[in-house]
Design an enzyme around this catalytic site. Sequence first.
Site, short mmCIF file in Angstrom:
data_model
loop_
_atom_site.label_atom_id
_atom_site.label_comp_id
_atom_site.label_asym_id
_atom_site.label_seq_id
_atom_site.Cartn_x
_atom_site.Cartn_y
_atom_site.Cartn_z
N SER A 121 0.87 -1.27 0.13
CA SER A 121 0.02 -0.04 0.07
C SER A 121 0.74 1.26 0.08
O SER A 121 2.18 1.24 0.64
CB SER A 121 -0.73 0.05 1.28
OG SER A 121 -1.90 0.91 1.05
N PRO A 122 0.43 2.34 -0.61
CA PRO A 122 1.17 3.57 -0.66
C PRO A 122 1.48 4.13 0.88
O PRO A 122 0.37 4.15 1.84
CB PRO A 122 0.36 4.71 -1.25
CG PRO A 122 -0.74 3.63 -2.23
CD PRO A 122 -0.72 2.28 -1.47
N GLN A 147 1.07 6.71 -7.18
CA GLN A 147 0.06 7.29 -6.70
C GLN A 147 0.33 8.95 -6.70
O GLN A 147 1.19 9.49 -6.06
CB GLN A 147 -0.35 6.81 -5.24
CG GLN A 147 -1.61 7.71 -4.75
CD GLN A 147 -1.78 7.31 -3.22
OE1 GLN A 147 -1.01 7.83 -2.51
NE2 GLN A 147 -2.83 6.44 -3.01
N TYR A 150 -7.15 15.04 0.85
CA TYR A 150 -6.10 15.83 0.16
C TYR A 150 -7.15 16.48 -1.17
O TYR A 150 -8.17 16.56 -1.04
CB TYR A 150 -5.04 14.79 -0.73
CG TYR A 150 -4.42 14.34 0.78
CD1 TYR A 150 -3.38 15.21 1.53
CD2 TYR A 150 -4.12 13.05 0.65
CE1 TYR A 150 -2.95 14.68 2.51
CE2 TYR A 150 -3.46 12.45 1.96
CZ TYR A 150 -2.55 13.47 2.56
OH TYR A 150 -2.18 12.70 3.47
N ARG A 196 -8.05 5.87 -5.66
CA ARG A 196 -8.29 5.65 -4.33
C ARG A 196 -9.11 6.61 -3.58
O ARG A 196 -9.41 7.93 -4.08
CB ARG A 196 -7.02 5.69 -3.46
CG ARG A 196 -7.38 5.68 -2.04
CD ARG A 196 -5.81 5.58 -1.08
NE ARG A 196 -5.54 4.21 -1.14
CZ ARG A 196 -4.83 3.50 -0.13
NH1 ARG A 196 -4.27 4.25 0.88
NH2 ARG A 196 -4.43 2.24 -0.05
N ARG A 212 1.28 -1.39 7.12
CA ARG A 212 2.13 -1.68 8.25
C ARG A 212 2.79 -3.00 8.31
O ARG A 212 3.92 -3.15 8.80
CB ARG A 212 1.22 -1.50 9.53
CG ARG A 212 1.22 -0.12 9.74
CD ARG A 212 0.57 0.27 11.03
NE ARG A 212 0.13 1.62 11.24
CZ ARG A 212 -0.89 2.32 10.80
NH1 ARG A 212 -1.77 1.74 10.09
NH2 ARG A 212 -0.89 3.73 11.13
#
Length: 808
Positions: free
Chosen positions: A454-455, A533, A614, A662, A756
């Site tokens: 994952s980013p 991304q 964002y 996303r 993680r």
Amino acid sequence: MTRETADGTPGGTTGRATVEAKDQATGRATAEAKGRAAGKETAEVRGGAAGPVRKVAVVGGGPGGLYTAALLKRLDPTREITVWERNAPDDTFGFGVVLSDETLGGIEHADPVVHEALKAEFVRWDDIDIVHRGVRHRSGGHGFAALGRRRLLEILHERCRSLGVELRFRTEAPHPARLARTYDLVVAADGVHSTTREAFADVFRPTLTGHRCRYIWLAADFALDAFRFEVAETEHGVMQLHGYPYSADASTVIVEMREEVWRAAGFGELDEGESVERCAKIFSEALGGRPLRSRNSQWTAFRTVVNERWSHGNVVLLGDAAHTAHFSIGSGTKLAVEDALALAACLTEQDTTAAALAAYEQERRPVVASTQRAARASLEWFENVGLYLGQRPRQFAFNLLTRSRRVTHDNLRLRDAHFTGSVEREFGCPPGTPPMFTPFRLRGLTLPNRVVVSPMDMYSAVDGVPGDFHLVHLGARALGGAGLVMTEMVCVSETGRITPGCAGLYTGRQTEAWRRITDFVHARSPGGAIGVQLGHSGRKGSTRLMWEGIDQPLPDGNWPLVAASPLPYLPGGQTPRQLSRAQLTDIREQFTAATWRAARAGFDLLELHCAHGYLLSGFLSPLTNRRTDAYGGSLAKRLRFPLEVFDAVRGVWPEERPMTVRISATDWAEGGTTAEDAVEIARAFAAHGADAIDVSTGQVVAEEEPDFGRSYQTPFADRIRHEVGIPVIAVGAISSWDDVNSLILAGRTDLVALARPHLYDPHWTLHAAAEQGYEGPGVAWPEPYRAGSRPPRTGRTDAPKPRLSLGT
């Protein structure tokens, strides 16, 4: 989903934060009103006694209350224990009760007399049948034990009387405050409609959540030979049956359906007998044409009960008064009996009542919370069962069995390898290949497996240029076997960065630095892919590095922010300027230029970041987009600029390379993006050419209240996948390869992104393959690492085991 206030009145369909506040306020008002009506009773509650508990009042004569009384009396025969039950001894809700081996083990150790009596009554079976569109699939190895609810009560009545517990049936208990003044301990086991909980609602602070289905509890006079789930597709909508045997000649049958289906079918206009007859007709095949019977059975909606506190002075909640869990994952009786065992033990182990009640809650709360999370996943699966009707019968059955996440792919394989293997073959898994190591294709890109890194923002670039750290970070995870490695959010302009350490794609130097990384991945991780991304920070920019103060403004050197609307992310933070039409055009061109550089840098996939508050996400959420022009207002208008950017990016991104988006599928805040909105957002991007939707949640507003838990965001991805018909990437608290296999095989997602876990173990995918004994084409150990493809030994394991123990 609807919520109800603490006194049980309808609470409307407003969002979580507001409704919970209303629930709590209503609960406090109700308690205060009751207190005024009863003098000072609500205020006069005894604290925890320092001495032994001699007098005990139990409110509620269900299994939890009765078993608590029996245990406390058995542990100390000198105790004076009284049970109040407003109903007759044989009045029950429902027919059968299922108990787990774990619960039975606790009963056996605590009270062998009760255990032996229960054991003599149990019917046991191992199989679950799932019937979908006329096709039945059976899965074995599950292990159930059940008995009639009336018989359970009789056993507990007999045990209480034999021990000297006073049972008062057809008798309302005194006000709980009065009981608290005259008894050492008051156990409130008075069910989901607990009057004790209501009386002290300002202390217990209950939240009661209503759900979308109606159900009715019935019985059939024959024994099913398995736990049976059956779906009926009627002209009014989907209905489902849950059935299981509870004696040699009887079965519990629960019929459930969405509220709107229940109304359309006219059940609200039928009396009890007519409802029972209609249900028997709908599920005549499952019943073999036999009738159903009822016992004052009423259609009802399940309510989830959660309390902030379980005790007040010497008053303690137990069973459904404290918590409820949907019947589709087991029995509330199981939780109540386990509560009783824990409460009795804590009262024995602790010196004071206060300490005992605190220990009881500390012990039981995590267990109950875990059960409630599983129950919520299960009930929501059944609420939305219509989404899965298009699945093949075996996959549908697997999806149902794993719905609560307590039964997983690996666990089910141990229970029933034949069934699980048949699901894998139907899915397309080659022999010996776990679902996660099956390939997946997006446009011209075929990924060797379903694992995505994952980013993750690293905040380690200099002037937006990725350096050696990024090469090692992304390169290590590519060597670790993931099918797709994603960069952090790469910013399209210097002022579009989140922090000074964020990477970019707005200069040629940055492009060449990224090319160095993609070349390494392609050369050293054959078959693996790397994606970029792209995003713009919007109002969440010009902040410190994460470890220096996440989302906190820079102490100096700040740059101006822009956003959909002039709203700061944090109180006292920098207020962004609302973007003008000309500025929107400039930013769209920045995304286009960054896309061109990304293609030149050699990325295999591009993801447009429209999540987490964002810039583009800020346009989508009604909480952050207050514009009144063509880019604000309705969802269609809020989508306009993100779709314009997507179209511009897709226009310059190579045709054969896939694009994903996303999104934040919910803002976890009142008035924000809803799950229904997320479906429409995904549908819009799919119509414009998105190849997959990467489904995350939250981080849009600082005042969010996420509902964290294992794979807690997956239901949003699941819904988008089935309603929109587009591939999805599931993210969020997914950490085990077993969960990855389960989600993919059940059809809830196509790819799984882990963050993680890849920080903890860069070779997570390689290790997942090794632990499953997989060595196929879905993952390849780099040649220099192949010698490490087996776990190293950690010490001697062949020492002789003890064969004899001698007592003293």
